[in-house]
Design a protein around this motif. Structure first.
Motif, mmCIF file in Angstrom:
data_model
loop_
_atom_site.group_PDB
_atom_site.id
_atom_site.type_symbol
_atom_site.label_atom_id
_atom_site.label_comp_id
_atom_site.label_asym_id
_atom_site.label_seq_id
_atom_site.Cartn_x
_atom_site.Cartn_y
_atom_site.Cartn_z
ATOM 1 N N SER A 16 0.971 -1.195 -0.086
ATOM 2 C CA SER A 16 -0.050 0.043 0.178
ATOM 3 C C SER A 16 0.865 1.225 0.176
ATOM 4 C CB SER A 16 -0.862 -0.113 1.181
ATOM 5 O OG SER A 16 -1.708 -1.143 1.239
ATOM 6 N N LEU A 17 0.190 2.304 -0.584
ATOM 7 C CA LEU A 17 0.885 3.650 -0.450
ATOM 8 C C LEU A 17 -0.132 4.533 -0.228
ATOM 9 C CD1 LEU A 17 3.530 4.004 -3.137
ATOM 10 C CD2 LEU A 17 3.897 4.071 -0.872
ATOM 11 N N THR A 18 0.154 5.685 0.371
ATOM 12 C CA THR A 18 -1.002 6.733 0.584
ATOM 13 C C THR A 18 -0.169 8.216 -0.071
ATOM 14 O OG1 THR A 18 -1.632 5.837 2.551
ATOM 15 C CG2 THR A 18 -2.223 8.020 2.107
ATOM 16 N N LEU A 19 -1.107 8.574 -1.167
ATOM 17 C CA LEU A 19 -0.438 9.960 -1.827
ATOM 18 C C LEU A 19 -1.375 10.971 -1.162
ATOM 19 C CD1 LEU A 19 -0.245 8.838 -5.486
ATOM 20 C CD2 LEU A 19 1.297 8.691 -3.705
ATOM 21 N N SER A 20 -0.674 12.018 -1.126
ATOM 22 C CA SER A 20 -1.435 13.257 -0.564
ATOM 23 C C SER A 20 -0.940 14.623 -1.664
ATOM 24 C CB SER A 20 -0.669 13.487 0.842
ATOM 25 O OG SER A 20 -1.453 14.792 1.337
ATOM 26 N N CYS A 21 -1.905 15.507 -1.462
ATOM 27 C CA CYS A 21 -1.792 16.562 -2.193
ATOM 28 C C CYS A 21 -2.198 17.763 -1.516
ATOM 29 C CB CYS A 21 -2.570 16.538 -3.756
ATOM 30 S SG CYS A 21 -2.776 18.039 -4.624
ATOM 31 N N ALA A 22 -1.246 18.808 -1.261
ATOM 32 C CA ALA A 22 -1.633 19.866 -0.612
ATOM 33 C C ALA A 22 -1.675 21.161 -1.650
ATOM 34 C CB ALA A 22 -0.419 20.281 0.394
ATOM 35 N N THR A 23 -2.756 21.706 -1.502
ATOM 36 C CA THR A 23 -2.993 22.905 -2.530
ATOM 37 C C THR A 23 -3.013 24.083 -1.779
ATOM 38 O OG1 THR A 23 -5.306 22.915 -2.388
ATOM 39 C CG2 THR A 23 -4.372 21.236 -3.665
ATOM 40 N N GLY A 78 -6.394 13.210 -1.202
ATOM 41 C CA GLY A 78 -5.462 12.020 -0.781
ATOM 42 C C GLY A 78 -5.927 10.873 -1.644
ATOM 43 N N LEU A 79 -5.183 9.899 -1.812
ATOM 44 C CA LEU A 79 -5.240 8.716 -2.311
ATOM 45 C C LEU A 79 -4.826 7.548 -1.847
ATOM 46 C CD1 LEU A 79 -6.593 7.687 -5.199
ATOM 47 C CD2 LEU A 79 -4.383 7.572 -6.322
#
Length: 112
Positions: A16-23, A78-79
């Protein structure tokens, strides 16, 4: 306008991996947000989108394995990626697609 992805890396098949995007610099709560990916030598493709009302759409190849989420208070999307399959490395991009805003991408490699 900034969209900054994080969380990519190398993971073993099945992991598993967790991606995050800060805007920043955008009225985040007003936009549909999405994750896209681009394998080497191929066009960018949709992974998942989430609307302002949290209506979600997944590409068929991730259904049941990935979960997209958004936090309007933190302006992040997030993903969560589970049961990752072995495949060529791909760069995952965060986007506000209606406005054509894109992050710089984060690479995900699933390999043993």
């Amino acid at each position: 306008v900034q969209l900054v992805e994080s969380g990519g890396g190398l993971v073993q098949p099945g992991g598993s991996l967790t991606l995050s995007c800060a805007t920043s610099g955008i009225p985040f709560e007003l936009y549909t947000m999405g994750w896209y990916r681009q394998p080497p030598g191929k066009q960018r493709e949709l992974v998942a989108t989430i609307t302002t009302g949290s209506r979600i759409n997944y590409a068929d190849f991730v259904k049941g394995r990935f979960t997209i989420s958004r936090d309007n208070a933190k302006n992040t999307v997030g993903l969560q990626m589970n049961s990752l399959k072995p495949e060529p490395p791909a760069v995952y991009y965060c986007s506000a697609p209606v406005m054509n805003y894109w992050g710089q991408g984060t690479q995900v490699t699933v390999s043993s």
